[in-house]
Design a protein around this motif. Sequence first.
Motif, PDB file in Angstrom:
ATOM      1  N   MET A   1       0.832  -1.197   0.000  1.00 15.43           N
ATOM      2  CA  MET A   1       0.000   0.000   0.000  1.00 15.43           C
ATOM      3  C   MET A   1       0.872   1.254   0.000  1.00 15.43           C
ATOM      4  N   LEU A   2       0.468   2.247  -0.770  1.00 18.34           N
ATOM      5  CA  LEU A   2       1.223   3.482  -0.837  1.00 18.34           C
ATOM      6  C   LEU A   2       1.272   4.166   0.529  1.00 18.34           C
ATOM      7  N   GLU A   3       2.384   4.832   0.812  1.00 14.79           N
ATOM      8  CA  GLU A   3       2.486   5.582   2.069  1.00 14.79           C
ATOM      9  C   GLU A   3       1.395   6.640   2.155  1.00 14.79           C
ATOM     10  N   GLU A   4       1.072   7.234   1.023  1.00 17.26           N
ATOM     11  CA  GLU A   4       0.014   8.242   0.994  1.00 17.26           C
ATOM     12  C   GLU A   4      -1.321   7.660   1.449  1.00 17.26           C
ATOM     13  N   VAL A   5      -1.583   6.415   1.063  1.00 15.96           N
ATOM     14  CA  VAL A   5      -2.835   5.768   1.444  1.00 15.96           C
ATOM     15  C   VAL A   5      -2.817   5.396   2.927  1.00 15.96           C
ATOM     16  N   GLU A   6      -1.684   4.931   3.417  1.00  8.21           N
ATOM     17  CA  GLU A   6      -1.574   4.622   4.846  1.00  8.21           C
ATOM     18  C   GLU A   6      -1.842   5.868   5.684  1.00  8.21           C
ATOM     19  N   ARG A   7      -1.296   6.988   5.250  1.00 16.75           N
ATOM     20  CA  ARG A   7      -1.537   8.234   5.973  1.00 16.75           C
ATOM     21  C   ARG A   7      -3.012   8.625   5.870  1.00 16.75           C
ATOM     22  N   TRP A   8      -3.582   8.458   4.676  1.00 13.12           N
ATOM     23  CA  TRP A   8      -4.993   8.782   4.472  1.00 13.12           C
ATOM     24  C   TRP A   8      -5.891   7.951   5.379  1.00 13.12           C
ATOM     25  N   LEU A   9      -5.568   6.677   5.523  1.00 11.74           N
ATOM     26  CA  LEU A   9      -6.376   5.807   6.382  1.00 11.74           C
ATOM     27  C   LEU A   9      -6.378   6.284   7.827  1.00 11.74           C
ATOM     28  N   SER A  10      -5.296   6.895   8.246  1.00  9.49           N
ATOM     29  CA  SER A  10      -5.221   7.364   9.635  1.00  9.49           C
ATOM     30  C   SER A  10      -5.838   8.746   9.823  1.00  9.49           C
ATOM     31  N   THR A  11      -6.033   9.480   8.741  1.00 15.00           N
ATOM     32  CA  THR A  11      -6.553  10.847   8.869  1.00 15.00           C
ATOM     33  C   THR A  11      -7.907  11.067   8.222  1.00 15.00           C
ATOM     34  N   ARG A  12      -8.358  10.151   7.361  1.00 11.59           N
ATOM     35  CA  ARG A  12      -9.610  10.347   6.635  1.00 11.59           C
ATOM     36  C   ARG A  12     -10.545   9.141   6.743  1.00 11.59           C
ATOM     37  N   SER A  13     -10.286   8.237   7.669  1.00  7.70           N
ATOM     38  CA  SER A  13     -11.185   7.109   7.924  1.00  7.70           C
ATOM     39  C   SER A  13     -11.661   7.212   9.365  1.00  7.70           C
ATOM     40  N   TRP A  14     -12.962   7.366   9.530  1.00  8.37           N
ATOM     41  CA  TRP A  14     -13.512   7.599  10.859  1.00  8.37           C
ATOM     42  C   TRP A  14     -14.633   6.608  11.164  1.00  8.37           C
ATOM     43  N   SER A  15     -15.068   6.643  12.407  1.00  4.13           N
ATOM     44  CA  SER A  15     -16.264   5.925  12.828  1.00  4.13           C
ATOM     45  C   SER A  15     -17.374   6.940  13.047  1.00  4.13           C
ATOM     46  N   GLN A 236     -13.989   8.299   4.410  1.00  2.70           N
ATOM     47  CA  GLN A 236     -14.941   7.222   4.626  1.00  2.70           C
ATOM     48  C   GLN A 236     -15.259   7.119   6.110  1.00  2.70           C
ATOM     49  N   VAL A 237     -16.469   6.640   6.403  1.00  2.00           N
ATOM     50  CA  VAL A 237     -16.941   6.543   7.781  1.00  2.00           C
ATOM     51  C   VAL A 237     -17.561   5.166   8.004  1.00  2.00           C
ATOM     52  N   ASP A 238     -17.174   4.542   9.107  1.00  2.00           N
ATOM     53  CA  ASP A 238     -17.710   3.237   9.499  1.00  2.00           C
ATOM     54  C   ASP A 238     -19.094   3.440  10.117  1.00  2.00           C
ATOM     55  N   VAL A 239     -20.114   2.860   9.461  1.00  2.00           N
ATOM     56  CA  VAL A 239     -21.481   2.994   9.967  1.00  2.00           C
ATOM     57  C   VAL A 239     -22.073   1.650  10.392  1.00  2.00           C
ATOM     58  N   GLY A 240     -21.239   0.632  10.549  1.00  5.25           N
ATOM     59  CA  GLY A 240     -21.716  -0.625  11.130  1.00  5.25           C
ATOM     60  C   GLY A 240     -21.917  -1.750  10.148  1.00  5.25           C
ATOM     61  N   VAL A 241     -23.174  -2.183   9.982  1.00  5.46           N
ATOM     62  CA  VAL A 241     -23.506  -3.344   9.156  1.00  5.46           C
ATOM     63  C   VAL A 241     -24.554  -2.950   8.125  1.00  5.46           C
ATOM     64  N   ARG A 242     -24.354  -3.386   6.902  1.00 11.61           N
ATOM     65  CA  ARG A 242     -25.306  -3.102   5.821  1.00 11.61           C
ATOM     66  C   ARG A 242     -25.987  -4.398   5.400  1.00 11.61           C
ATOM     67  N   LYS A 243     -27.316  -4.431   5.542  1.00 11.84           N
ATOM     68  CA  LYS A 243     -28.095  -5.590   5.115  1.00 11.84           C
ATOM     69  C   LYS A 243     -29.010  -5.156   3.980  1.00 11.84           C
ATOM     70  N   HIS A 244     -29.022  -5.949   2.912  1.00 13.93           N
ATOM     71  CA  HIS A 244     -29.821  -5.586   1.761  1.00 13.93           C
ATOM     72  C   HIS A 244     -30.134  -6.830   0.941  1.00 13.93           C
ATOM     73  N   ARG A 245     -30.925  -6.626  -0.099  1.00 17.80           N
ATOM     74  CA  ARG A 245     -31.277  -7.717  -1.005  1.00 17.80           C
ATOM     75  C   ARG A 245     -30.100  -8.014  -1.928  1.00 17.80           C
ATOM     76  N   HIS A 246     -29.676  -9.286  -1.963  1.00 20.42           N
ATOM     77  CA  HIS A 246     -28.544  -9.667  -2.808  1.00 20.42           C
ATOM     78  C   HIS A 246     -29.033 -10.113  -4.183  1.00 20.42           C
ATOM     79  N   GLN A 247     -28.238  -9.813  -5.195  1.00 25.83           N
ATOM     80  CA  GLN A 247     -28.581 -10.192  -6.556  1.00 25.83           C
ATOM     81  C   GLN A 247     -27.949 -11.529  -6.924  1.00 25.83           C
ATOM     82  N   ASP A 248     -28.494 -12.148  -7.976  1.00 25.34           N
ATOM     83  CA  ASP A 248     -27.963 -13.445  -8.382  1.00 25.34           C
ATOM     84  C   ASP A 248     -26.665 -13.265  -9.166  1.00 25.34           C
ATOM     85  N   GLY A 249     -26.015 -14.381  -9.459  1.00 23.32           N
ATOM     86  CA  GLY A 249     -24.706 -14.343 -10.085  1.00 23.32           C
ATOM     87  C   GLY A 249     -24.686 -13.678 -11.442  1.00 23.32           C
TER      88      GLY A 249
END
Length: 314
Positions: A1-15, A236-249
């Motif tokens: 993973m790029l260093e830029e992305v590692e830094r982004w994950l620590s500064t732009r990924s929240w709960s 990006q923000v962690d909002v828990g669990v997403r449940k929805h209708r799944h489509q076929d293959g």
Amino acid sequence: MLEEVERWLSTRSWSATERPLHRILAAKQRTGQTVSVVLPALNEEETVGEIASVIRHDLMRQVPLVDELVVVDSGSTDRTSEVAAAAGATVVHRDTILPRLPAVPGKGEVLWRSLLVTRGDIVCFIDADLRDFSSDFVSGIVGPLLTEPDVDLVKGMYDRPLGGAAGQGGRVTELMARPLLNMHWPQLAGFVQPLGGEYAARRSLLEQLPFPVGYGVELGMLVDALHLVGLDALAQVDVGVRKHRHQDGQALGRMAAAIYRTAQLRLARGHLIRPSLTQFERGGDGFEPRTYSVDTEERPPMVEIAEYQERKAA
């Protein structure tokens, strides 16, 4: 993973829990920004009413976070429109928006047209097939746009169970979108749910983006936003669990083909020899081919549409 992305994950990924509702509301009042929520819907009478009711109750009546709740019906043959209206949403039919331009089938088409019938400074998109819906999906992804002035687009991230198995949903993400992003746009490799339908963005960004009319809209939007505003303006923000209708293959295969086509256009702006996908179904005489066209049309940035310019000037 790029260093830029590692830094982004620590500064732009929240709960979502990092921004309590009172803090988000204070920021909304301080900045004066307005929020629109859009539910694109096609034959979702079983779920759209509950989603609209929760948003109305939690984020419009109890607290004034959401200013506008719009369901854009893209041609339902069930009671989607009636159920959504009964739940308190404003229902607009896709074909009544920008009627001079005939509508084409596809989710991206509906999202693009929704910019003409909403007014919020921040627009939040929520898929209409979610089950066990929580208003945290809206407040969680809208929050950073109200509290962080240098953030322009926020994607929801979540667990996606499939059947009884945790984390096994999102098959097109894992088999198509994630490999494409890692290989061709490694700056976007940190997004947990790049194809997720729950995200919010500033209107000032959305109106400058082209919209693939079909399933490629989420990937196209991420790639185009990266080029337009840069990685640090995305979050990006962690909002828990997403449940929805799944489509076929087979439906997933068509989705994957549209996403690949969207990526290919952005890589080369070239031409596929055959922008279609053939799949097989067993019939009375053995396996029979079914060929589907792959979404290739895109709508231009909304800011280029005369009706939108007139509406902004009014």
